[in-house]
Design a protein around this motif. Structure first.
Motif, short mmCIF file in Angstrom:
data_model
loop_
_atom_site.label_atom_id
_atom_site.label_comp_id
_atom_site.label_asym_id
_atom_site.label_seq_id
_atom_site.Cartn_x
_atom_site.Cartn_y
_atom_site.Cartn_z
N CYS A 220 -18.09 -17.64 -87.01
CA CYS A 220 -17.11 -18.69 -86.69
C CYS A 220 -15.73 -18.09 -86.42
O CYS A 220 -15.01 -18.54 -85.52
N VAL A 221 -15.35 -17.07 -87.19
CA VAL A 221 -14.09 -16.38 -86.95
C VAL A 221 -14.12 -15.71 -85.59
O VAL A 221 -13.12 -15.72 -84.85
N TYR A 222 -15.27 -15.14 -85.23
CA TYR A 222 -15.41 -14.51 -83.91
C TYR A 222 -15.20 -15.53 -82.79
O TYR A 222 -14.51 -15.24 -81.80
N ILE A 223 -15.79 -16.70 -82.93
CA ILE A 223 -15.62 -17.74 -81.91
C ILE A 223 -14.15 -18.10 -81.75
O ILE A 223 -13.65 -18.23 -80.62
N PHE A 224 -13.46 -18.24 -82.86
CA PHE A 224 -12.04 -18.58 -82.80
C PHE A 224 -11.23 -17.47 -82.13
O PHE A 224 -10.41 -17.74 -81.24
N LEU A 225 -11.47 -16.23 -82.53
CA LEU A 225 -10.72 -15.11 -81.96
C LEU A 225 -11.02 -14.92 -80.48
O LEU A 225 -10.11 -14.76 -79.66
N GLU A 226 -12.30 -14.97 -80.13
CA GLU A 226 -12.70 -14.75 -78.74
C GLU A 226 -12.13 -15.83 -77.82
O GLU A 226 -11.57 -15.53 -76.76
N SER A 227 -12.25 -17.08 -78.24
CA SER A 227 -11.76 -18.18 -77.40
C SER A 227 -10.23 -18.15 -77.29
O SER A 227 -9.67 -18.35 -76.21
N SER A 228 -9.55 -17.91 -78.41
CA SER A 228 -8.08 -17.90 -78.41
C SER A 228 -7.52 -16.76 -77.59
O SER A 228 -6.57 -16.94 -76.81
N LEU A 229 -8.10 -15.57 -77.74
CA LEU A 229 -7.63 -14.42 -76.99
C LEU A 229 -7.87 -14.60 -75.49
O LEU A 229 -7.00 -14.29 -74.67
N MET A 230 -9.04 -15.13 -75.14
CA MET A 230 -9.35 -15.36 -73.73
C MET A 230 -8.38 -16.39 -73.13
O MET A 230 -7.88 -16.21 -72.01
N ASN A 256 -14.16 -9.16 -76.20
CA ASN A 256 -15.37 -9.06 -77.00
C ASN A 256 -15.30 -7.89 -77.98
O ASN A 256 -15.67 -8.03 -79.15
N VAL A 257 -14.83 -6.75 -77.50
CA VAL A 257 -14.72 -5.56 -78.35
C VAL A 257 -13.72 -5.80 -79.48
O VAL A 257 -13.99 -5.49 -80.65
N ALA A 259 -12.62 -8.70 -80.77
CA ALA A 259 -13.07 -9.73 -81.70
C ALA A 259 -14.20 -9.21 -82.59
O ALA A 259 -14.20 -9.45 -83.81
N ARG A 260 -15.17 -8.50 -82.02
CA ARG A 260 -16.27 -7.97 -82.80
C ARG A 260 -15.80 -6.92 -83.81
O ARG A 260 -16.33 -6.82 -84.92
N THR A 261 -14.81 -6.14 -83.43
CA THR A 261 -14.27 -5.13 -84.35
C THR A 261 -13.60 -5.79 -85.55
O THR A 261 -13.76 -5.35 -86.70
N LEU A 262 -12.87 -6.87 -85.32
CA LEU A 262 -12.15 -7.55 -86.39
C LEU A 262 -13.08 -8.25 -87.38
O LEU A 262 -12.77 -8.35 -88.57
N VAL A 263 -14.22 -8.73 -86.90
CA VAL A 263 -15.13 -9.47 -87.79
C VAL A 263 -16.25 -8.58 -88.32
O VAL A 263 -17.10 -9.05 -89.09
N TYR A 264 -16.27 -7.30 -87.94
CA TYR A 264 -17.35 -6.41 -88.37
C TYR A 264 -17.51 -6.34 -89.89
O TYR A 264 -18.65 -6.30 -90.39
#
Length: 344
Positions: A220-230, A256-257, A259-264
């Motif tokens: 869910c955090v990834y979805i938020f980060l990915e959508s907001s950054l895009m 993608n890179v 957001a995935r790094t931050l939620v890893y």
């Protein structure tokens, strides 16, 4: 007239009898009943990402804490002394020498089941939501129209992700524990029935969701980060007059890179909790996740203190801090010959 129609019917049957199997499948998939359904076969088949299963296998073992080969002292480009751990090829060569080439795909069948169940549930929930609650999101790139559409898209995507993971996560857990069997050479998870039996006996129904909380929160955090950054980057590009077609691929990859790094870390904690404590007492892998963590937050704090919250994030150039509490890894249960240590 009747004879003419009968001849046409005969001709149609002959044409149908003459079509190939692929043509028959294509014709059936293009019928209105299938096209109007929520999810078709092509949507739920496992993605090409399953080809990278050996990478997932190695990353899972490293996230658990299993390091079968000791690190060696090296110098960084800045002259700092550090410990270098074996990379992906050395790690997988070690596994192949013990289990053979097929051993590099341990847990693949559960990964396929998880992918199919996840995709099927995700597609159906997403389409249902957009048909009944978020019709404005059915337009392509609707979430980038304004902040209101963005917020509604994040909520819609999060609900879809939570629903899909709630159904599919037990198969993800079984995949992790199947991989973890390499450490102690157990066989409980070689069959689906054996896996279900072992999980239920050791953890009950709740045992099927060990490590679920950090996993779903991370998604869910990834979805938020990915959508907001895009959304932010697309606005900036529009202000600079850069065409979307010229920036789409680079932007998607970059976001993608990041957001995935931050939620890893959520993924590491989830994997550890999946093999931690009495719920996983049947597997030797639980010794590598000791001590037993009462909850995932305490597990996070422990890994953070050890500076191991991101272990496994790199698969080729892996380094371990000299100050790590696991500076010298636990001796592997699977003994190895001196030849295994060469070449990394």
């Amino acid at each position: 007239m009747a004879s003419f129609e009968s001849r046409n019917n005969v001709n149609d049957e002959e044409e149908n009898d003459g079509e190939s199997a692929f043509e028959t499948i294509e014709r059936l998939l293009n019928t209105p009943a299938v096209l109007n359904s929520y999810a078709v076969i092509g949507d739920i088949l496992p993605r090409p990402g399953l080809i990278k299963h050996p990478i997932t296998y190695m990353a899972t073992l490293v996230q658990i804490g299993y390091e079968p080969m000791p690190p060696k002292l090296t110098k960084s480009i800045f002259g700092r002394t550090q410990l270098q751990l074996p990379g992906f090829f050395t790690y997988m060569k070690y596994i192949a020498q013990i289990d053979g080439f097929r051993g590099c795909y341990r847990g693949l069948k559960y990964n396929i089941i998880y992918s199919i169940v996840y995709q099927f549930t995700s597609i159906n929930v997403d389409r249902y939501q957009k048909a009944h609650y978020y019709p404005e999101l059915r337009v392509e790139d609707a979430k980038y129209i304004d902040t209101n559409h963005l917020a509604r898209s994040i909520v819609c995507d999060s609900i879809t992700r939570i629903a899909a993971l709630s159904v599919a996560y037990p198969f993800h857990l079984i995949m992790i524990r199947s991989m973890a069997q390499f450490i102690g050479r157990e066989t409980y998870y070689d069959s689906l029935s054996g896996a279900i039996s072992d999980i239920y006996e050791t953890g009950g129904l709740a045992g099927f969701y060990a490590g679920f909380a950090p996993f779903v929160i991370g998604e869910c955090v990834y979805i938020f980060l990915e959508s907001s950054l895009m959304y932010t980057l697309r606005e900036k590009f529009e202000q600079l007059g850069i065409a979307k077609s010229n920036s789409s691929f680079i932007t998607n990859t970059f976001v993608n890179v990041i957001a995935r790094t931050l939620v890893y870390p959520f993924k590491v904690v989830s994997t550890v909790m999946a093999c931690n404590g009495s719920n996983c007492r049947s597997l030797a892998a639980s010794a590598y996740t000791a001590p037993e963590h009462p909850n995932w937050i305490e597990c996070w704090q422990t890994l953070w203190t050890r500076n191991e919250i991101k272990r496994g994030s790199s698969i080729f150039w892996r380094y371990q801090p000299i100050t790590s509490s696991l500076m010298f890894p636990m001796q592997p249960i699977v003994r190895m010959s001196p030849n295994h240590l060469k070449g990394f």
